[in-house]
Design a protein around this motif. Structure first.
Motif, PDB file in Angstrom:
ATOM      1  N   SER A   2       0.844  -1.055  -0.020  1.00 47.03           N
ATOM      2  CA  SER A   2       0.008   0.040  -0.117  1.00 47.03           C
ATOM      3  C   SER A   2       0.728   1.285  -0.012  1.00 47.03           C
ATOM      4  CB  SER A   2      -0.828   0.017   1.246  1.00 47.03           C
ATOM      5  OG  SER A   2      -0.445   0.207   2.361  1.00 47.03           O
ATOM      6  N   LEU A   3       0.434   2.290   0.652  1.00 46.81           N
ATOM      7  CA  LEU A   3       0.964   3.639   0.283  1.00 46.81           C
ATOM      8  C   LEU A   3       2.337   3.706   1.505  1.00 46.81           C
ATOM      9  CD1 LEU A   3      -2.161   6.114   0.857  1.00 46.81           C
ATOM     10  CD2 LEU A   3      -0.830   5.379  -1.166  1.00 46.81           C
ATOM     11  N   THR A   4       2.334   3.239   2.480  1.00 42.99           N
ATOM     12  CA  THR A   4       3.421   3.453   3.386  1.00 42.99           C
ATOM     13  C   THR A   4       4.414   2.167   3.835  1.00 42.99           C
ATOM     14  OG1 THR A   4       2.107   2.815   5.171  1.00 42.99           O
ATOM     15  CG2 THR A   4       2.422   5.040   4.359  1.00 42.99           C
ATOM     16  N   HIS A 146      -6.111  -8.034   9.859  1.00 44.52           N
ATOM     17  CA  HIS A 146      -6.208  -6.505  10.237  1.00 44.52           C
ATOM     18  C   HIS A 146      -6.934  -5.805   9.201  1.00 44.52           C
ATOM     19  CE1 HIS A 146      -3.583  -6.168   6.297  1.00 44.52           C
ATOM     20  NE2 HIS A 146      -2.845  -7.276   6.765  1.00 44.52           N
ATOM     21  N   PRO A 147      -7.395  -4.602   9.386  1.00 49.32           N
ATOM     22  CA  PRO A 147      -7.944  -3.626   8.441  1.00 49.32           C
ATOM     23  C   PRO A 147      -7.626  -3.768   6.958  1.00 49.32           C
ATOM     24  CG  PRO A 147      -7.837  -2.430  10.292  1.00 49.32           C
ATOM     25  CD  PRO A 147      -6.929  -3.658  10.421  1.00 49.32           C
ATOM     26  N   ARG A 148      -8.480  -3.901   5.999  1.00 56.75           N
ATOM     27  CA  ARG A 148      -8.249  -4.132   4.603  1.00 56.75           C
ATOM     28  C   ARG A 148      -7.930  -2.741   3.919  1.00 56.75           C
ATOM     29  NH1 ARG A 148     -10.380  -8.450   1.569  1.00 56.75           N
ATOM     30  NH2 ARG A 148     -10.765  -7.063  -0.185  1.00 56.75           N
ATOM     31  N   ASP A 149      -6.846  -2.699   3.302  1.00 58.98           N
ATOM     32  CA  ASP A 149      -6.389  -1.323   2.851  1.00 58.98           C
ATOM     33  C   ASP A 149      -6.874  -0.957   1.493  1.00 58.98           C
ATOM     34  OD1 ASP A 149      -4.969   0.990   1.961  1.00 58.98           O
ATOM     35  OD2 ASP A 149      -2.803  -0.086   2.567  1.00 58.98           O
ATOM     36  N   PRO A 150      -7.633   0.140   1.129  1.00 60.38           N
ATOM     37  CA  PRO A 150      -8.362   0.317  -0.125  1.00 60.38           C
ATOM     38  C   PRO A 150      -7.199   0.696  -1.131  1.00 60.38           C
ATOM     39  CG  PRO A 150      -8.543   2.247   1.540  1.00 60.38           C
ATOM     40  CD  PRO A 150      -7.961   1.162   2.282  1.00 60.38           C
ATOM     41  N   PHE A 151      -5.986   0.596  -0.769  1.00 64.59           N
ATOM     42  CA  PHE A 151      -4.818   0.949  -1.671  1.00 64.59           C
ATOM     43  C   PHE A 151      -4.062  -0.326  -2.120  1.00 64.59           C
ATOM     44  CE2 PHE A 151      -5.722   4.872   0.292  1.00 64.59           C
ATOM     45  CZ  PHE A 151      -6.058   5.701  -0.706  1.00 64.59           C
ATOM     46  N   HIS A 152      -4.452  -1.406  -1.549  1.00 61.34           N
ATOM     47  CA  HIS A 152      -4.091  -2.740  -1.787  1.00 61.34           C
ATOM     48  C   HIS A 152      -4.597  -3.623  -2.607  1.00 61.34           C
ATOM     49  CE1 HIS A 152      -1.413  -5.921   0.050  1.00 61.34           C
ATOM     50  NE2 HIS A 152      -2.259  -6.714  -0.529  1.00 61.34           N
ATOM     51  N   ARG A 153      -4.079  -4.063  -3.707  1.00 58.66           N
ATOM     52  CA  ARG A 153      -4.826  -4.865  -4.655  1.00 58.66           C
ATOM     53  C   ARG A 153      -4.262  -6.494  -4.747  1.00 58.66           C
ATOM     54  NH1 ARG A 153      -7.774  -2.600  -9.011  1.00 58.66           N
ATOM     55  NH2 ARG A 153      -7.040  -4.529 -10.251  1.00 58.66           N
ATOM     56  N   VAL A 154      -5.099  -7.233  -5.000  1.00 60.66           N
ATOM     57  CA  VAL A 154      -4.670  -8.540  -5.271  1.00 60.66           C
ATOM     58  C   VAL A 154      -5.392  -8.714  -6.846  1.00 60.66           C
ATOM     59  CG1 VAL A 154      -4.942 -11.256  -4.859  1.00 60.66           C
ATOM     60  CG2 VAL A 154      -4.428  -9.456  -3.063  1.00 60.66           C
ATOM     61  N   PRO A 239     -10.541 -19.653  -1.098  1.00 58.95           N
ATOM     62  CA  PRO A 239     -10.055 -18.007  -0.896  1.00 58.95           C
ATOM     63  C   PRO A 239     -11.179 -17.165  -1.267  1.00 58.95           C
ATOM     64  CG  PRO A 239      -9.546 -18.879  -3.163  1.00 58.95           C
ATOM     65  CD  PRO A 239     -10.056 -19.980  -2.419  1.00 58.95           C
ATOM     66  N   LEU A 240     -10.724 -15.886  -0.748  1.00 60.65           N
ATOM     67  CA  LEU A 240     -11.714 -14.640  -0.935  1.00 60.65           C
ATOM     68  C   LEU A 240     -11.865 -14.468  -2.370  1.00 60.65           C
ATOM     69  CD1 LEU A 240     -10.677 -12.474   2.233  1.00 60.65           C
ATOM     70  CD2 LEU A 240     -12.629 -14.170   1.847  1.00 60.65           C
ATOM     71  N   ALA A 241     -12.765 -13.644  -2.768  1.00 56.89           N
ATOM     72  CA  ALA A 241     -13.156 -13.364  -4.144  1.00 56.89           C
ATOM     73  C   ALA A 241     -11.975 -13.090  -5.072  1.00 56.89           C
ATOM     74  CB  ALA A 241     -14.229 -12.087  -4.206  1.00 56.89           C
ATOM     75  N   GLU A 242     -11.185 -12.041  -4.401  1.00 52.19           N
ATOM     76  CA  GLU A 242     -10.097 -11.440  -5.133  1.00 52.19           C
ATOM     77  C   GLU A 242      -9.006 -12.741  -5.476  1.00 52.19           C
ATOM     78  OE1 GLU A 242     -11.356 -10.310  -2.297  1.00 52.19           O
ATOM     79  OE2 GLU A 242     -10.970  -8.305  -2.044  1.00 52.19           O
TER      80      GLU A 242
END
Length: 262
Positions: A2-4, A146-154, A239-242
């Protein structure tokens, strides 16, 4: 990630390239707070202890993103704690215990009532130790780890590239129908159909992990003539949808195996 973290634009050290001097333009420790456009709920012993549509997410250099939730939306009983900590970037943190029936979660909530100058305004918001609550939800879907990061992709892509996995001189997997999994800030992972793996050299391990983006992973140990080792492969049975495309496939990594991609 993600961002950081990882290859994110505000990670330290910077993995990519920018057209400006990040060290001159931004502080060494970056904080970024933004609104979360979804309902967030937390449960303890089947009881909802926080329920909000006013969540914020804080991104901070070197750390996973953290939800900050309005303290006014906490329905569990908050009991003031004497515990205090100091962050040079956010200020002095105040802590609370959370009482739910006969159960007390000590120092599980913290806030920054008077953030230091330069920090995003966190007053009126509280953060939870995610793993201390029994369950978390975005809308009505469970969130793990942990919380899902909106800037994280799979992203997954089916491929015809030749993928081979070696344990010493022993070929333990070979396929021309792998699935490549691309995940923010992480190396490409190649998933191999189980039918293309010499499964007689793999033994199910006890370890199980949870990924908020891919789901529940099980692991395998390696017992081969030349090489043995713990947890050389993993799989996501449901697995989850992604990550749906890698259901039941195996991925290999670590010093005991060598993955070759043609």
């Amino acid at each position: 990630m993600s961002l950081t973290l990882g290859s994110g634009p505000f990670a330290r050290p910077l993995a990519g390239h920018l057209n400006f001097d990040l060290e001159a333009a931004a502080p060494a420790h970056v904080l970024y707070l933004h609104e979360v456009d979804r309902r967030v709920r937390g449960e303890v012993a089947g009881e909802t202890v926080v329920d909000t549509v006013g969540a914020r997410m804080l991104h901070e250099t070197g750390l996973l993103p953290q939800w900050y939730l309005p303290l006014s939306d906490v329905s569990g009983e908050l009991v003031d704690s004497d515990h205090r900590t100091h962050c040079p970037f956010k200020g002095d943190a105040r802590y609370w215990h959370l009482r739910v029936g006969d159960r007390v979660l000590e120092n599980v909530v913290w806030s920054y009532p008077d953030p230091v100058r330069g920090s995003p305004n966190l007053s009126g918001l509280g953060a939870f130790y995610f793993e201390r609550l029994d369950a978390w939800f975005e809308e009505d879907e469970r969130v793990f780890a942990h919380p899902r990061d909106p800037f994280h992709r799979v992203d997954t892509r089916r491929s015809s590239r030749l993928v081979r996995v070696w344990a010493g001189s022993l070929l333990i997997a070979e396929t021309r129908r792998p699935v490549a999994l691309f995940e923010t800030g992480l190396p490409v992972r190649w998933y191999v159909p189980r039918e293309d793996v010499a499964s007689e050299f793999l033994v199910p391990a006890e370890r199980v992990t949870m990924c908020p983006y891919k789901g529940r992973a099980g692991y395998f140990d390696l017992e081969a003539p030349e090489v043995s080792g713990a947890e050389v492969a993993w799989t996501y049975p449901l697995p989850l949808a992604e990550a749906a495309a890698v259901a039941g496939y195996l991925c290999f990594a670590g010093p005991r195996v060598r993955v070759e991609v043609g």
